[in-house]
Write a protein that holds these residues in place. Structure first.
Motif, mmCIF file in Angstrom:
data_model
loop_
_atom_site.group_PDB
_atom_site.id
_atom_site.type_symbol
_atom_site.label_atom_id
_atom_site.label_comp_id
_atom_site.label_asym_id
_atom_site.label_seq_id
_atom_site.Cartn_x
_atom_site.Cartn_y
_atom_site.Cartn_z
ATOM 1 N N ALA A 132 -0.355 12.563 17.202
ATOM 2 C CA ALA A 132 0.494 12.524 16.010
ATOM 3 C C ALA A 132 1.969 12.383 16.368
ATOM 4 O O ALA A 132 2.671 11.534 15.805
ATOM 5 C CB ALA A 132 0.265 13.781 15.172
ATOM 6 N N LEU A 133 2.466 13.223 17.290
ATOM 7 C CA LEU A 133 3.864 13.124 17.698
ATOM 8 C C LEU A 133 4.099 11.859 18.510
ATOM 9 O O LEU A 133 5.098 11.163 18.312
ATOM 10 C CB LEU A 133 4.287 14.352 18.501
ATOM 11 N N ALA A 134 3.181 11.563 19.417
ATOM 12 C CA ALA A 134 3.322 10.360 20.252
ATOM 13 C C ALA A 134 3.447 9.112 19.385
ATOM 14 O O ALA A 134 4.274 8.236 19.665
ATOM 15 C CB ALA A 134 2.137 10.231 21.204
ATOM 16 N N THR A 135 2.673 9.039 18.333
ATOM 17 C CA THR A 135 2.708 7.880 17.438
ATOM 18 C C THR A 135 3.969 7.899 16.574
ATOM 19 O O THR A 135 4.685 6.894 16.488
ATOM 20 C CB THR A 135 1.453 7.857 16.544
ATOM 21 N N ALA A 136 4.250 9.039 15.950
ATOM 22 C CA ALA A 136 5.384 9.124 15.025
ATOM 23 C C ALA A 136 6.728 8.904 15.728
ATOM 24 O O ALA A 136 7.626 8.277 15.162
ATOM 25 C CB ALA A 136 5.377 10.472 14.308
ATOM 26 N N ALA A 137 6.871 9.418 16.955
ATOM 27 C CA ALA A 137 8.136 9.270 17.699
ATOM 28 C C ALA A 137 8.098 8.082 18.660
ATOM 29 O O ALA A 137 9.080 7.823 19.345
ATOM 30 C CB ALA A 137 8.442 10.553 18.465
ATOM 31 N N ARG A 138 6.970 7.405 18.718
ATOM 32 C CA ARG A 138 6.773 6.273 19.637
ATOM 33 C C ARG A 138 7.068 6.689 21.085
ATOM 34 O O ARG A 138 7.804 6.011 21.806
ATOM 35 C CB ARG A 138 7.611 5.075 19.197
ATOM 36 N N LEU A 139 6.483 7.825 21.478
ATOM 37 C CA LEU A 139 6.626 8.273 22.864
ATOM 38 C C LEU A 139 5.873 7.316 23.776
ATOM 39 O O LEU A 139 4.841 6.765 23.389
ATOM 40 C CB LEU A 139 6.075 9.691 23.026
ATOM 41 N N PRO A 140 6.359 7.104 24.993
ATOM 42 C CA PRO A 140 5.670 6.201 25.908
ATOM 43 C C PRO A 140 4.311 6.774 26.319
ATOM 44 O O PRO A 140 4.206 7.954 26.647
ATOM 45 C CB PRO A 140 6.614 6.082 27.103
ATOM 46 N N THR A 141 3.293 5.921 26.253
ATOM 47 C CA THR A 141 1.932 6.329 26.605
ATOM 48 C C THR A 141 1.313 5.322 27.563
ATOM 49 O O THR A 141 1.850 4.230 27.773
ATOM 50 C CB THR A 141 1.037 6.433 25.354
ATOM 51 N N MET A 142 0.161 5.717 28.106
ATOM 52 C CA MET A 142 -0.615 4.820 28.958
ATOM 53 C C MET A 142 -2.086 5.059 28.678
ATOM 54 O O MET A 142 -2.470 6.133 28.209
ATOM 55 C CB MET A 142 -0.288 5.051 30.436
ATOM 56 N N GLU A 143 -2.891 4.054 28.945
ATOM 57 C CA GLU A 143 -4.340 4.151 28.765
ATOM 58 C C GLU A 143 -4.988 4.314 30.130
ATOM 59 O O GLU A 143 -4.742 3.522 31.047
ATOM 60 C CB GLU A 143 -4.890 2.894 28.102
ATOM 61 N N VAL A 144 -5.813 5.350 30.267
ATOM 62 C CA VAL A 144 -6.550 5.591 31.500
ATOM 63 C C VAL A 144 -7.975 5.966 31.128
ATOM 64 O O VAL A 144 -8.185 6.932 30.380
ATOM 65 C CB VAL A 144 -5.916 6.718 32.349
ATOM 66 N N ALA A 145 -8.931 5.199 31.617
ATOM 67 C CA ALA A 145 -10.354 5.465 31.379
ATOM 68 C C ALA A 145 -10.643 5.642 29.890
ATOM 69 O O ALA A 145 -11.375 6.544 29.480
ATOM 70 C CB ALA A 145 -10.816 6.681 32.181
ATOM 71 N N GLY A 146 -10.031 4.802 29.057
ATOM 72 C CA GLY A 146 -10.275 4.838 27.627
ATOM 73 C C GLY A 146 -9.578 5.960 26.876
ATOM 74 O O GLY A 146 -9.848 6.183 25.703
ATOM 75 N N THR A 147 -8.668 6.663 27.541
ATOM 76 C CA THR A 147 -7.956 7.776 26.926
ATOM 77 C C THR A 147 -6.459 7.485 26.908
ATOM 78 O O THR A 147 -5.911 7.010 27.894
ATOM 79 C CB THR A 147 -8.210 9.082 27.716
ATOM 80 N N THR A 148 -5.811 7.764 25.789
ATOM 81 C CA THR A 148 -4.366 7.594 25.696
ATOM 82 C C THR A 148 -3.700 8.868 26.189
ATOM 83 O O THR A 148 -3.985 9.964 25.697
ATOM 84 C CB THR A 148 -3.934 7.306 24.248
#
Length: 191
Positions: free
Chosen positions: A135-151
């Protein structure tokens, strides 16, 4: 290549993350209102906190003796080092508070039960927030990465004053020096 010990890392063989611009929009951002569960049983909305808040985000902490989510975890830039980063904030907690941090929080996309085990095992003096729904990662557009199908969150540290991001540490490398870098910034930028 996976280094077995969570806190004993040879950073010279770990690839450093590069600044991909994923945090460029964060300085000056008023954080969105997103209540997150914490390991101390509270619910925390970073946008409503008074004073200066330090929030350090990381992909995921490991459990001693458990296998990494992927075989080449250590070779993913920015993946390795969550436990050393967390322990550095633990070790400098009193100094961070003395330098003006009203509160300190860890942040990951792991669930609260997982984080609570880690917080207890590592004797953390601060709560860790769970953004397992992103929720916060999406709303604030925090940088993310995908690893083994997990954000997962990319490693980051934020200085937040009255709900507004004042300073961003991104990318963070090596992770075990992040708390020291934050402490130096706090000392040179008092409120």
């Amino acid at each position: 290549m996976n280094q077995i010990h969570l806190n004993e890392v040879d950073w010279s063989v770990i690839p450093a993350p590069v600044d991909d611009g994923g945090a460029a929009h964060l300085p000056g951002l008023t954080l969105p209102s997103v209540p997150l569960p914490a390991t101390d049983g509270q619910t925390v909305d970073l946008s409503t906190l008074s004073g200066r808040t330090v929030v350090f985000g990381y992909p995921r902490t490991g459990v001693p003796g458990q296998i990494s989510p992927v075989d080449d975890w250590d070779m993913i830039p920015g993946a390795r080092g969550c436990t050393p980063q967390t322990c550095s904030f633990r070790d400098l907690f009193a100094e961070l508070k003395a330098a003006g941090a009203a509160q300190v929080f860890g942040l990951s996309t792991q669930d609260t039960a997982y984080q609570t085990e880690m917080a207890t095992r590592l004797h953390l003096p601060f709560p860790v927030l769970s953004d397992d729904k992103l929720a916060l990662a999406t709303a604030a557009r925090l940088p993310t990465m995908e690893v083994a199908g997990t954000t997962l969150l990319k490693r980051i540290a934020l200085i937040v004053d009255e709900g507004r991001v004042t300073h961003v540490f991104y990318p963070v490398f090596p992770p075990d020096r992040n708390a020291g870098d934050v402490l130096e910034w706090l000392k040179t930028h008092p409120r």
